[in-house]
Design a protein around this motif. Structure first.
Motif, PDB file in Angstrom:
ATOM      1  N   LEU A  74     -28.259 -35.063 -13.938  1.00 35.36           N
ATOM      2  CA  LEU A  74     -29.269 -34.001 -13.891  1.00 35.36           C
ATOM      3  C   LEU A  74     -28.910 -32.860 -12.948  1.00 35.36           C
ATOM      4  N   VAL A  75     -28.003 -33.106 -11.979  1.00 35.53           N
ATOM      5  CA  VAL A  75     -27.742 -32.071 -10.972  1.00 35.53           C
ATOM      6  C   VAL A  75     -27.148 -30.804 -11.568  1.00 35.53           C
ATOM      7  N   ILE A  76     -26.656 -30.857 -12.804  1.00 37.27           N
ATOM      8  CA  ILE A  76     -26.104 -29.664 -13.429  1.00 37.27           C
ATOM      9  C   ILE A  76     -27.162 -28.567 -13.541  1.00 37.27           C
ATOM     10  N   HIS A  77     -28.451 -28.953 -13.468  1.00 43.90           N
ATOM     11  CA  HIS A  77     -29.535 -27.970 -13.546  1.00 43.90           C
ATOM     12  C   HIS A  77     -29.731 -27.221 -12.231  1.00 43.90           C
ATOM     13  N   LEU A  78     -29.037 -27.628 -11.173  1.00 40.02           N
ATOM     14  CA  LEU A  78     -29.255 -27.035  -9.851  1.00 40.02           C
ATOM     15  C   LEU A  78     -28.197 -26.003  -9.512  1.00 40.02           C
ATOM     16  N   PRO A  79     -28.539 -25.038  -8.643  1.00 38.00           N
ATOM     17  CA  PRO A  79     -27.526 -24.120  -8.117  1.00 38.00           C
ATOM     18  C   PRO A  79     -26.476 -24.905  -7.322  1.00 38.00           C
ATOM     19  N   PRO A  80     -25.272 -24.355  -7.149  1.00 40.69           N
ATOM     20  CA  PRO A  80     -24.170 -25.112  -6.551  1.00 40.69           C
ATOM     21  C   PRO A  80     -24.454 -25.752  -5.193  1.00 40.69           C
ATOM     22  N   LYS A  81     -25.093 -25.045  -4.270  1.00 44.82           N
ATOM     23  CA  LYS A  81     -25.307 -25.631  -2.945  1.00 44.82           C
ATOM     24  C   LYS A  81     -26.274 -26.802  -3.022  1.00 44.82           C
ATOM     25  N   GLU A  82     -27.366 -26.622  -3.748  1.00 54.00           N
ATOM     26  CA  GLU A  82     -28.328 -27.715  -3.909  1.00 54.00           C
ATOM     27  C   GLU A  82     -27.689 -28.878  -4.662  1.00 54.00           C
ATOM     28  N   VAL A  93     -27.192 -28.540   9.521  1.00 55.88           N
ATOM     29  CA  VAL A  93     -28.060 -29.649   9.141  1.00 55.88           C
ATOM     30  C   VAL A  93     -29.381 -29.117   8.596  1.00 55.88           C
ATOM     31  N   GLY A  94     -29.918 -28.073   9.237  1.00 54.38           N
ATOM     32  CA  GLY A  94     -31.159 -27.467   8.747  1.00 54.38           C
ATOM     33  C   GLY A  94     -30.993 -26.887   7.353  1.00 54.38           C
ATOM     34  N   GLY A  95     -29.860 -26.245   7.109  1.00 58.79           N
ATOM     35  CA  GLY A  95     -29.598 -25.683   5.784  1.00 58.79           C
ATOM     36  C   GLY A  95     -29.468 -26.765   4.722  1.00 58.79           C
ATOM     37  N   VAL A  96     -28.847 -27.894   5.107  1.00 55.87           N
ATOM     38  CA  VAL A  96     -28.708 -29.016   4.175  1.00 55.87           C
ATOM     39  C   VAL A  96     -30.074 -29.599   3.850  1.00 55.87           C
ATOM     40  N   LYS A  97     -30.922 -29.773   4.874  1.00 58.52           N
ATOM     41  CA  LYS A  97     -32.270 -30.303   4.640  1.00 58.52           C
ATOM     42  C   LYS A  97     -33.044 -29.419   3.674  1.00 58.52           C
ATOM     43  N   ALA A  98     -32.941 -28.096   3.879  1.00 57.83           N
ATOM     44  CA  ALA A  98     -33.661 -27.170   3.004  1.00 57.83           C
ATOM     45  C   ALA A  98     -33.132 -27.248   1.571  1.00 57.83           C
ATOM     46  N   ALA A  99     -31.791 -27.325   1.429  1.00 60.59           N
ATOM     47  CA  ALA A  99     -31.201 -27.410   0.093  1.00 60.59           C
ATOM     48  C   ALA A  99     -31.586 -28.718  -0.591  1.00 60.59           C
ATOM     49  N   LEU A 100     -31.618 -29.809   0.179  1.00 58.15           N
ATOM     50  CA  LEU A 100     -32.036 -31.101  -0.375  1.00 58.15           C
ATOM     51  C   LEU A 100     -33.475 -31.042  -0.872  1.00 58.15           C
ATOM     52  N   SER A 101     -34.344 -30.449  -0.076  1.00 55.15           N
ATOM     53  CA  SER A 101     -35.746 -30.351  -0.472  1.00 55.15           C
ATOM     54  C   SER A 101     -35.906 -29.542  -1.749  1.00 55.15           C
ATOM     55  N   ARG A 102     -35.203 -28.410  -1.818  1.00 52.64           N
ATOM     56  CA  ARG A 102     -35.293 -27.580  -3.017  1.00 52.64           C
ATOM     57  C   ARG A 102     -34.730 -28.314  -4.229  1.00 52.64           C
ATOM     58  N   GLY A 103     -33.565 -28.931  -4.035  1.00 55.10           N
ATOM     59  CA  GLY A 103     -32.922 -29.618  -5.151  1.00 55.10           C
ATOM     60  C   GLY A 103     -33.744 -30.780  -5.668  1.00 55.10           C
ATOM     61  N   ALA A 116     -36.946 -31.236  -5.333  1.00 58.17           N
ATOM     62  CA  ALA A 116     -38.178 -30.736  -5.949  1.00 58.17           C
ATOM     63  C   ALA A 116     -37.912 -30.262  -7.378  1.00 58.17           C
ATOM     64  N   LYS A 117     -36.802 -29.577  -7.585  1.00 61.34           N
ATOM     65  CA  LYS A 117     -36.474 -29.086  -8.919  1.00 61.34           C
ATOM     66  C   LYS A 117     -36.168 -30.241  -9.872  1.00 61.34           C
ATOM     67  N   LEU A 118     -35.477 -31.271  -9.373  1.00 60.63           N
ATOM     68  CA  LEU A 118     -35.194 -32.426 -10.217  1.00 60.63           C
ATOM     69  C   LEU A 118     -36.480 -33.157 -10.590  1.00 60.63           C
ATOM     70  N   ALA A 119     -37.388 -33.272  -9.617  1.00 62.69           N
ATOM     71  CA  ALA A 119     -38.654 -33.950  -9.883  1.00 62.69           C
ATOM     72  C   ALA A 119     -39.498 -33.182 -10.895  1.00 62.69           C
ATOM     73  N   ALA A 120     -39.296 -31.867 -10.976  1.00 55.58           N
ATOM     74  CA  ALA A 120     -40.087 -31.040 -11.890  1.00 55.58           C
ATOM     75  C   ALA A 120     -39.503 -30.975 -13.292  1.00 55.58           C
TER      76      ALA A 120
END
Length: 301
Positions: free
Chosen positions: A119-127, A152-162, A164-168
């Motif tokens: 499913l990660v193919i649906h995400l932007p590269p960093k996420e 680490v903060g940037g990774v946490k934010a990217a994880l949260s976005r990614g 959330a998008k997968l869950a949606a």
């Protein structure tokens, strides 16, 4: 074909020795590159470039424990270069620096890593990279930050976005339309298969351009005319045949080996052509993990 010292476009025996030392990393490294690029074949090409780049710089490695993170970091950069060169997900690339505040969503629990991979193919590269490295490869936040060149903060934010998008994403299976076949390429491949299976090597060579390029994983990269490619097949002892097939929807040649229960696909060969002439051959005989990593492999009827 085996790595040798000459001519210069053959990878030397030292490179073969290097590949032996990293054989345990090639499976996970290919999984990562394949999911980042969205193709098991493109992922293998990126991994080959990564391995050769690391090999050329291996004398700079002081601590053997740093080899794995170095490989993943280099592979990540190569994947990003690949996506940018294909102008893929341009809008997503432009949004990578935006630190949106998104409520954290936890991954779907144990055993979900294979589904996440697809499913990660649906995400932007960093996420995509952050979700893969955390939820599939179980890297620490610090390790991920080092791999993707973030904090680490940037990774946490990217994880949260990614996440959330997968869950949606819709729960229904995603229906992918099969790519349109190029009739001219199919016709060329049919002729190639006919001649190849007949062992008519002069006929096969006549289908290639004068400056056709060849890439044989772990062995050779350069002009087809400077390689013993067809001679190696002619002298091979394996009982084989070639057929047109698909790997995850991409039209390729499949080299078939004969086992006790009949013929089975052993590895793919990618053919690129222009104006009815073969311009590039990529042979993946040294990559037994490739077809196993693909979602769908089929032989044309």
């Amino acid at each position: 074909m085996q790595p040798r010292l000459e001519p210069t476009r053959f990878f030397d025996v030292r490179y073969a020795a290097f590949l032996e030392t990293v054989v345990y990393l090639r499976g996970p490294l290919h999984r990562y590159c394949a999911r980042m690029t969205g193709s098991v074949l493109d992922g293998e090409d990126v991994m080959q470039e990564t391995l050769f780049e690391i090999y050329r710089k291996i004398d700079k490695l002081d601590d053997p424990r740093a080899l794995r993170p170095w490989l993943f970091r280099t592979a990540h950069n190569r994947c990003i270069d690949f996506l940018r060169s294909r102008q893929a997900r341009q809008r997503a690339e432009a949004n990578l620096a935006v630190d949106e505040i998104v409520l954290p969503v936890e991954p779907a629990g144990q055993g979900a890593d294979r589904a996440i991979e697809r499913l990660v193919i649906h995400l932007p590269p960093k996420e995509r990279a952050c979700v893969l490295l955390k939820d599939v490869f179980d890297h620490s936040l610090e390790e991920i930050a080092d791999r993707v060149g973030s904090t680490v903060g940037g990774v946490k934010a990217a994880l949260s976005r990614g996440r959330a998008k997968l869950a949606a994403l819709p729960s229904e299976p995603v229906i992918r339309l099969e790519p349109r076949r190029d009739p001219q390429l199919v016709k060329l491949l049919q002729r190639y298969v006919e001649l190849f299976n007949r062992r008519d090597w002069d006929g096969v060579r006549a289908l290639t351009s004068e400056d056709a390029q060849l890439q044989v994983s772990d062995c050779f990269k350069g002009p087809l005319s400077q390689s013993p490619y067809f001679v190696e097949y002619e002298n091979g002892k394996t009982n084989w045949a070639v057929a047109i097939g698909t790997v995850d929807g991409e039209t390729v040649l499949l080299v078939l080996h004969q086992g006790e229960s009949g013929w089975y696909p052993a590895y793919p060969v990618r053919i690129e052509a222009a104006d009815g002439t073969i311009q590039q051959i990529s042979d993946y005989y040294a990559c037994p993990w490739l077809l196993k990593a693909a979602g769908r492999v089929s032989i044309a009827s």
